[in-house]
Write an enzyme that holds these catalytic residues in place. Structure first.
Site, PDB file in Angstrom:
ATOM      1  N   TYR A  98      43.973  41.835  45.933  1.00  0.00           N
ATOM      2  CA  TYR A  98      42.943  42.051  46.945  1.00  0.00           C
ATOM      3  C   TYR A  98      43.430  42.950  48.080  1.00  0.00           C
ATOM      4  CZ  TYR A  98      40.286  38.703  44.302  1.00  0.00           C
ATOM      5  OH  TYR A  98      39.602  38.088  43.278  1.00  0.00           O
ATOM      6  N   HIS A  99      43.679  44.180  47.739  1.00  0.00           N
ATOM      7  CA  HIS A  99      43.969  45.243  48.701  1.00  0.00           C
ATOM      8  C   HIS A  99      43.329  46.461  48.063  1.00  0.00           C
ATOM      9  CE1 HIS A  99      46.651  47.518  51.589  1.00  0.00           C
ATOM     10  NE2 HIS A  99      46.183  48.472  50.801  1.00  0.00           N
TER      11      HIS A  99
ATOM     12  N   HIS B   1      37.724  47.690  40.178  1.00  0.00           N
ATOM     13  CA  HIS B   1      37.463  46.455  39.430  1.00  0.00           C
ATOM     14  C   HIS B   1      36.908  45.379  40.353  1.00  0.00           C
ATOM     15  CE1 HIS B   1      40.583  47.267  36.040  1.00  0.00           C
ATOM     16  NE2 HIS B   1      39.376  47.626  35.678  1.00  0.00           N
ATOM     17  N   TYR B   2      36.029  44.563  39.793  1.00  0.00           N
ATOM     18  CA  TYR B   2      35.608  43.353  40.493  1.00  0.00           C
ATOM     19  C   TYR B   2      35.470  42.249  39.445  1.00  0.00           C
ATOM     20  CZ  TYR B   2      33.560  40.268  43.866  1.00  0.00           C
ATOM     21  OH  TYR B   2      33.354  39.222  44.705  1.00  0.00           O
ATOM     22  N   GLN B   3      36.121  41.134  39.583  1.00  0.00           N
ATOM     23  CA  GLN B   3      37.183  40.813  40.526  1.00  0.00           C
ATOM     24  C   GLN B   3      38.455  41.627  40.223  1.00  0.00           C
ATOM     25  OE1 GLN B   3      37.141  38.542  42.999  1.00  0.00           O
ATOM     26  NE2 GLN B   3      35.141  37.649  42.590  1.00  0.00           N
TER      27      GLN B   3
ATOM     28  N   HIS C  44      42.060  49.386  46.136  1.00  0.00           N
ATOM     29  CA  HIS C  44      42.692  50.428  45.323  1.00  0.00           C
ATOM     30  C   HIS C  44      41.692  50.948  44.304  1.00  0.00           C
ATOM     31  CE1 HIS C  44      43.390  46.567  43.301  1.00  0.00           C
ATOM     32  NE2 HIS C  44      43.185  47.259  42.182  1.00  0.00           N
TER      33      HIS C  44
ATOM     34  N   GLU D 204      58.972  53.059  43.904  1.00  0.00           N
ATOM     35  CA  GLU D 204      58.357  53.998  42.950  1.00  0.00           C
ATOM     36  C   GLU D 204      58.169  55.402  43.548  1.00  0.00           C
ATOM     37  OE1 GLU D 204      55.153  52.322  40.482  1.00  0.00           O
ATOM     38  OE2 GLU D 204      55.495  50.374  41.415  1.00  0.00           O
TER      39      GLU D 204
ATOM     40  N   SER E  57      42.653  42.083  40.412  1.00  0.00           N
ATOM     41  CA  SER E  57      43.786  41.140  40.362  1.00  0.00           C
ATOM     42  C   SER E  57      44.486  41.061  41.716  1.00  0.00           C
ATOM     43  CB  SER E  57      44.819  41.585  39.329  1.00  0.00           C
ATOM     44  OG  SER E  57      44.239  41.666  38.063  1.00  0.00           O
TER      45      SER E  57
HETATM   46  P1  M7G Z   1      43.313  45.474  39.614  1.00  0.00           P
HETATM   47  O1  M7G Z   1      41.964  46.068  39.455  1.00  0.00           O
HETATM   48  O2  M7G Z   1      43.579  44.669  40.846  1.00  0.00           O
HETATM   49  O3  M7G Z   1      43.699  44.550  38.422  1.00  0.00           O
HETATM   50  O4  M7G Z   1      44.324  46.681  39.556  1.00  0.00           O
HETATM   51  P2  M7G Z   1      43.760  44.752  36.844  1.00  0.00           P
HETATM   52  O5  M7G Z   1      43.398  46.159  36.520  1.00  0.00           O
HETATM   53  O6  M7G Z   1      45.188  44.412  36.496  1.00  0.00           O
HETATM   54  O7  M7G Z   1      42.788  43.754  36.325  1.00  0.00           O
HETATM   55  C1  M7G Z   1      45.666  46.609  39.910  1.00  0.00           C
HETATM   56  C2  M7G Z   1      46.364  47.751  39.207  1.00  0.00           C
HETATM   57  O8  M7G Z   1      47.678  47.889  39.701  1.00  0.00           O
HETATM   58  C3  M7G Z   1      46.469  47.506  37.700  1.00  0.00           C
HETATM   59  O9  M7G Z   1      45.957  48.614  37.002  1.00  0.00           O
HETATM   60  C4  M7G Z   1      47.964  47.295  37.484  1.00  0.00           C
HETATM   61  O10 M7G Z   1      48.411  47.772  36.231  1.00  0.00           O
HETATM   62  C5  M7G Z   1      48.581  48.061  38.626  1.00  0.00           C
HETATM   63  N1  M7G Z   1      49.879  47.533  39.033  1.00  0.00           N
HETATM   64  C6  M7G Z   1      50.208  46.238  39.198  1.00  0.00           C
HETATM   65  N2  M7G Z   1      51.505  46.140  39.636  1.00  0.00           N
HETATM   66  C7  M7G Z   1      52.185  44.885  39.897  1.00  0.00           C
HETATM   67  C8  M7G Z   1      51.998  47.412  39.760  1.00  0.00           C
HETATM   68  C9  M7G Z   1      53.254  47.942  40.187  1.00  0.00           C
HETATM   69  O11 M7G Z   1      54.192  47.242  40.568  1.00  0.00           O
HETATM   70  N3  M7G Z   1      53.358  49.311  40.201  1.00  0.00           N
HETATM   71  C10 M7G Z   1      52.328  50.127  39.776  1.00  0.00           C
HETATM   72  N4  M7G Z   1      52.540  51.439  39.781  1.00  0.00           N
HETATM   73  N5  M7G Z   1      51.139  49.643  39.395  1.00  0.00           N
HETATM   74  C11 M7G Z   1      50.961  48.299  39.370  1.00  0.00           C
END
Ligand code: M7G
Length: 346
Positions: free
Chosen positions: A261-262, A255-257, A264, A167, A259
């Site tokens: 676990y790194h 967010h908690y929890q 962001h 990306e 999706s």
């Molecule tokens: P989260 O708070 O762990 O989960 O955020 P949730 O918001 O889905 O509940 C992870 C964020 O990463 C989410 O907003 C996803 O839309 C975003 N995300 C996930 N994936 C697999 C990708 C990706 O491959 N590329 C990008 N740019 N964002 C992603």
């Protein structure tokens, strides 16, 4: 494999979820015999002017993202309009708008393939529950769950972004040096954003340090780092989008929890609807509030806090003990779970 050919081979199985408010539908199906989740979200309207509304400070806040091409905007783009009914001064009907794959696409389409059971469950409709996660529940149930979730397979997309140039062309900002890895982070459009409409701007900042799995790992020693991160986000993003979004129009949260676990951070235009009603509930914590709370929480930070949030029945943690805990908690609080059991406040 490109998206068009994959979607072309998608064999429909059933609807996972459909939400008239967010205009999102998710379908379960398979492609070449492997499970797939196909999601479509109707895109927001575009308008051809940057309309500015007056604000008290004298600063003007753009309401619409300025577009060079206006033939696709709502109004100019109405190609067909049929009245259904009118009554006094009220009229309603249906219309068809001009669409274009680049300038005014109909929908944003997301595909997960091959999708794991975890992905499928995450998108499936489910009943939600409010749960109090105590530090003990975190240690006994969540920590082992996080270990299971941190497989290199599941975290691949994160590592691809951080280290493999995935990306790359979309990255908004990147700060990284081998020497100072702990301060490094990258900001890029979230997969949830169509990348066109600034009203629904949705970015994600992913940090390079990998010692913070979630909110739970944050303690006062991270306070200054988070302050710097927050400041950088709110400086860089408005600049990058030519101040079509201002620093105080960004909702910066975790967010908690989560999706994944790194650690962001989500960066979203405050106009974006639906934020706070994410799939499967969860909790949205503003970065500002987190920073402030670290002043009060004591040396262990969020590790010692009870966190109350919404969890869906499809979440692994529900099956791994949260269901029983919710029942116990209600009993402990003396709250009836059905009308037969409770007859008032005595
Ligand atoms: P989260 O708070 O762990 O989960 O955020 P949730 O918001 O889905 O509940 C992870 C964020 O990463 C989410 O907003 C996803 O839309 C975003 N995300 C996930 N994936 C697999 C990708 C990706 O491959 N590329 C990008 N740019 N964002 C992603």
């Amino acid at each position: 494999q490109d998206l068009a050919s994959l979607v072309g081979r998608f064999k429909y199985v059933r609807v996972l979820d459909s939400n008239p408010h967010t205009k999102i539908i998710s379908l379960l199906g398979n492609i070449d015999g492997k499970d797939a989740v196909l999601t479509a979200e109707k895109t927001h309207f575009i308008f051809d002017e940057t309309v500015r509304r007056p604000s008290q400070s004298g600063r003007s806040t753009p309401v619409f993202f300025h577009r060079e091409i206006d033939e696709y905007s709502f109004l100019n783009g109405i190609t067909d309009l049929k009245e259904l009914t009118s009554n006094d001064i009220y009229y309603w009907g249906l219309s068809v708008l001009k669409q274009h794959i680049l300038h005014n696409p109909t929908a944003k389409v997301n595909l997960i393939w091959p999708a794991s059971q975890l992905h499928i469950k995450g998108y499936d409709q489910q009943d939600l529950h409010v749960v109090r996660e105590t530090p003990e529940m975190y240690a006994n149930m969540v920590v082992p769950f996080i270990q299971e979730m941190c497989t290199s397979e599941r975290m691949k997309w994160v590592n691809n972004i951080l280290y493999e140039g995935a990306e790359d062309d979309r990255v908004v900002y990147k700060e990284y040096s081998e020497r100072n890895k702990d301060d490094g982070f990258v900001i890029l459009p979230d997969m949830k954003w169509d990348g066109i409409n600034i009203d629904s701007l949705y970015l994600v900042a992913i940090v390079y340090r990998d010692d913070i799995k979630s909110l739970r790992d944050l303690s006062p020693k991270h306070r200054d780092w988070l302050i710097r991160l927050n400041k950088k986000i709110k400086t860089i993003i408005p600049q990058h989008y030519d101040y079509n979004v201002n620093p105080d129009e960004l909702r910066v949260f975790v967010h908690y929890q989560p999706s994944y676990y790194h650690f962001h951070v989500h960066i979203v235009n405050i106009r974006h609807p639906g934020v706070g009603e994410e799939r499967g509930g969860g909790k949205t914590m503003l970065l500002e509030d987190i920073i402030e709370a670290l002043d009060f929480l004591g040396p262990d930070g969020y590790m010692k806090k009870t966190l109350t949030y919404v969890i869906g029945e499809n979440h692994e943690l529900w099956r791994k003990g949260f269901k029983e805990e919710v029942k116990k908690q209600l009993e402990h609080d003396g709250i009836a779970t059905s009308p037969e059991k409770g007859s008032g406040f005595n």
